[in-house]
Design an enzyme around this catalytic site. Structure first.
Site, PDB file in Angstrom:
ATOM      1  CG  ASP A 229      -1.932   1.014   0.472  1.00 40.93           C
ATOM      2  OD1 ASP A 229      -2.248   2.165  -0.423  1.00 40.93           O
ATOM      3  OD2 ASP A 229      -3.298   0.921   1.595  1.00 40.93           O
TER       4      ASP A 229
HETATM    5  C1  BGC Z   1      -4.831   3.387  -0.104  1.00 43.01           C
HETATM    6  C2  BGC Z   1      -5.171   2.467  -0.900  1.00 43.01           C
HETATM    7  C3  BGC Z   1      -5.021   3.239  -2.251  1.00 43.01           C
HETATM    8  C4  BGC Z   1      -3.554   2.992  -2.510  1.00 43.01           C
HETATM    9  C5  BGC Z   1      -3.357   4.099  -3.369  1.00 43.01           C
HETATM   10  C6  BGC Z   1      -3.942   3.636  -0.236  1.00 43.01           C
HETATM   11  O1  BGC Z   1      -3.824   5.503   0.942  1.00 43.01           O
HETATM   12  O2  BGC Z   1      -4.771   3.064   1.203  1.00 43.01           O
HETATM   13  O3  BGC Z   1      -6.244   2.061  -1.179  1.00 43.01           O
HETATM   14  O4  BGC Z   1      -4.668   1.851  -3.590  1.00 43.01           O
HETATM   15  O5  BGC Z   1      -3.304   4.596  -1.105  1.00 43.01           O
HETATM   16  O6  BGC Z   1      -3.965   5.640  -3.680  1.00 43.01           O
END
Ligand code: BGC
Length: 757
Positions: A229
């Site tokens: 993530d």
């Molecule tokens: C989120 C993800 C997301 C990623 C990219 C993170 O903060 O938890 O779900 O895909 O950011 O935007």
């Protein structure tokens, strides 16, 4: 592309470089070897492709795209085909926008209604979440674009999501928090996984070898790459060793350098790094070599979004058939959501929507509508003048539809909800309006359950959830009966927050959240405790009525490994065409282990014309009966009786039948001096030894005695003796039978030998 060969031609620095992003959304390329840069983008319910400056919380603008219903809504459709179609559409959009991977679906379990991100997640039930996720993935990937199923794992809250530790036992993880991911791997082969920010029992998901390698790859057979993530990496070298392939976003090259150093100083075997790069490049080329391009037809996709939304909304209550509204009725529309609908959540899934349709504009030609704002859509603020206008509108109308819901600030990625209530200004106005006009329908715009203090005072409740940009047209069609609602709840609506199974433990303290409720999440808890809820899991009404009957169970044999086919007839007994969601639950009656009262193991959605009857057939397999045994380190279906229940909600069971299952596996059982007498009873092969060799030593308790005096039997009856002996460890033979530890051990050995025969 011969990826292995390509990797063998890369320098150590180039390989380490592949392990982190180039920027917020791109993977790095290697020009001299013809490795292209590819792009990924959020997800999951539409594209959030940021062409210019990237951020992961949806702050900066992204391209104009179609916003489909969010996970909370799509799961309520219980419609695998529909969700697959949504995936196909998003896959086409990715091809048109040159995106190799869309970041989703998000399948974390709705452990508490307060999780800020529940709107994006699918269900409290792992079977439903897995089935819907697999359909979405099969849809997207049929277009040769990958998904990134997220957030693996146990990221079920926003509080301390980047650092906190989710503390859960293995059975709970395997039965509740893993199956959605596992089903996705087994039924849909996702190209990529996204690991979560949090720690799991102390170890960051991003460096958790058990999770990313043993479970995900060795056990389930995942072949793609795992990305972090955004910002989830703690120790990059540990991550590579554990199976985390790609760090996102860019790491400023510091971490790439650490990887190079680790290989050079022997802490990280180069072979591991090669495998990591291979896994990334396999997916990169899978996309690049199948690139089709195309155009993003926003108008066409918007129409699809409307159709999907129509199939997701859940009719929770419809007394006196207040819905559908009739054309020609005088109707008051109250609440700012009528003109400014809330149709998506905040954070990384936020779409720069192509065309938002509101229910007010979409309904104006259908009836005489008086609109009054009543309360704002974006905050909890009472406005006397607006309230008065709303009451005046309600007074002159035949029926009142109140468009209520949670403002954006009440639920979002990044933080959890503080309570389960709607804004006070909305609850107050609803209570005032029902006093002026008894014909009230409440339409909800929410990403997760809300308390409804007015539930008994209104006649209708329609949950639109967060239905995407076409919410207005879908709502208008349902309200006026041009479409028949067919969504069913993918989560329980508890009466009060205090009733929720994790109430005491959520969201945890001092960096740890204990999953003490174990496998008893959602309806598994309410059902087992026979608790009243506001609306149960699986509930959803229609403008027509259905009958479910004629349960038939077909089995090829009695063993737990034999396939079982369960069929029922479903009849549309009303006068409108509609869709019914048939749900199949299994209840373990063997009493072997603590288990929920029943669990969803199959479902299907059928469309029926008035009077039409169809037979629905669902299959059960070994896993439908099994729990995860930590003694076996495997799934185990105990032999004995099970109930097969079919209905249209977890509470409304129409038909049920008991079956008997023969177990093909046995729990390991090694008898020691600590084993209690009661445990021996389940093994008929031990009865003789117990009766002839062990019991005589317990004569002091009257065990095995033929006759006894009245006074003795008054003091302790036979039944009492039996019950007492049941909990005695074999070691007791030393104290009460007056024999040595060696003699007891000899008996224990004899029992163990009898088990082996
Ligand atoms: C989120 C993800 C997301 C990623 C990219 C993170 O903060 O938890 O779900 O895909 O950011 O935007």
């Amino acid at each position: 592309m011969d990826v292995k060969k390509l990797v063998s031609e890369m320098t150590l620095e180039e390989k380490a470089g592949m392990c982190s992003g180039k920027d917020f959304w791109h993977l790095k390329g290697v020009e001299r070897l013809g490795i292209p840069e590819v792009m990924v983008s959020d997800g999951p319910h539409g594209l959030r492709k940021q062409d210019s400056e990237g951020d992961h919380l949806g702050v900066n603008d992204s391209i104009v795209a179609v916003c489909f219903p969010a996970g909370c809504a799509t799961a309520s459709s219980f419609d695998r085909e529909l969700i697959k179609e949504m995936g196909e559409t998003i896959g086409d959009e990715c091809q048109a926008e040159d995106l190799s991977v869309v970041l989703g679906p998000a399948v974390n379990i709705k452990r508490s209604p307060l999780c800020g991100r529940n709107f994006e997640y699918l269900s409290e039930d792992p079977y439903l979440a897995g089935e819907m996720a697999a359909s979405y993935i099969n849809g997207v990937q049929s277009k040769k674009v990958g998904v990134s199923i997220k957030h693996f794992a146990l990221n079920d809250q926003e509080h301390e999501r980047m650092s906190g530790s989710s503390e859960a036992d293995e059975r709970t993880m395997r039965e509740i928090y893993f199956p959605a991911f596992e089903t996705a791997v087994k039924k849909a082969d996702p190209w990529t996984f996204m690991c979560s920010y949090n720690r799991i029992n102390g170890t960051y998901a991003s460096e958790n070898e058990w999770l990313l390698t043993k479970v995900l790859r060795d056990e389930w057979g995942f072949k793609g790459y795992v990305m972090s993530d955004w910002g989830a990496v703690n120790d990059r070298v540990k991550g590579v060793a554990a199976g985390l392939d790609l760090e996102m976003p860019a790491s400023g090259e510091y971490n790439d350098r650490l990887i190079v150093e680790a290989v050079k100083n022997g802490t990280l075997p180069e072979e591991k790094l090669n495998k990591t790069v291979e896994r990334i490049l396999n997916i990169v080329f899978e996309y690049v070599e199948n690139k089709k391009g195309g155009t993003f037809d926003r108008a066409k996709d918007h129409a699809r979004a409307a159709k999907i939304a129509e199939n997701c909304m859940v009719l929770l209550k419809n007394d006196e058939k207040i819905l559908p509204l009739k054309k020609g009725e005088k109707i008051a529309f109250i609440g700012e959501f009528a003109e400014k609908p809330r149709f998506q959540g905040g954070g990384s899934s936020h779409i720069n929507s192509y065309k938002v349709e509101d229910v007010l504009s979409c309904s104006k030609d259908k009836a005489e509508i008086f609109y009054a704002k009543g309360f704002p859509a974006d905050k909890d603020e009472e406005d006397e003048k607006a309230c008065k206008e709303a009451l005046d509108a309600a007074k002159k109308a035949d029926k009142v539809v109140i468009f209520a819901g949670l403002p954006d600030s009440f639920e979002s990625e990044g933080y959890d909800r503080q309570h389960m209530r709607l804004p006070e200004c909305q609850n107050k106005l609803i209570s005032k309006i029902v006093k002026e006009n008894p014909n009230v329908v409440v339409v909800l715009h929410n990403g997760s359950p809300v308390e409804m203090p007015w539930v008994d005072e209104v006649k209708g409740i329609l949950d639109a959830y967060l239905s995407g940009e076409a919410v207005g047209i879908a709502l208008s069609r349902i309200l006026f009966g041009e479409a028949n609602p067919s969504g069913h709840l993918a989560e329980s609506f508890p009466l009060r927050l205090e009733d929720t199974p994790c109430y005491i433990d959520f969201p945890g303290k001092r960096g740890k959240v204990y999953y003490n409720e174990g496998v008893f999440v959602g309806y598994r808890y309410y059902d087992t405790k026979k608790m009243k809820v506001l609306f149960p899991f699986g509930h959803g009404l229609s403008y027509t009525t259905f009958k479910i009957d004629n349960l038939k169970i077909e089995r090829s044999g009695k063993k737990d490994t034999d396939k079982i086919k369960v069929s029922v007839d479903v009849t549309n007994t009303g006068d409108t065409a509609g869709k019914e969601v048939v749900q199949l639950y299994v209840s373990d009656k063997t009493g072997t282990e603590l288990r929920p009262a029943k669990e969803l193991k199959g479902f299907d959605k059928v469309e029926l014309k008035p009077g039409e009857k169809k037979t629905v057939t669902m299959e059960l397999d070994y896993r439908s009966f099994a729990y995860y045994s930590t003694e076996l380190n495997d799934w185990f279906a105990p032999g004995g009786k099970y109930e097969i229940l079919v209905g249209d909600s977890s509470e409304n069971i129409a038909v049920c039948e008991e079956i008997e299952l023969e177990a093909t596996k046995k729990l390991p059982f090694v008898i020691t001096q600590t084993t209690i007498f009661g445990e021996l009873q389940a093994y008929p092969e031990l009865t003789e030894i117990v009766n002839t060799k062990l019991m005589p030593y317990l004569a002091v308790f009257g065990a095995g005695k033929e006759e006894e005096t009245d006074a003795a039997s008054e003091a302790i009856s036979d039944e009492m003796t039996q019950a007492m002996i049941r909990y005695m460890p074999l070691r007791s033979l030393r104290s009460f039978g007056n024999i040595s530890s060696d003699q007891v051990q000899a008996l224990v050995d004899e029992l163990n030998n009898a088990l082996k025969k």
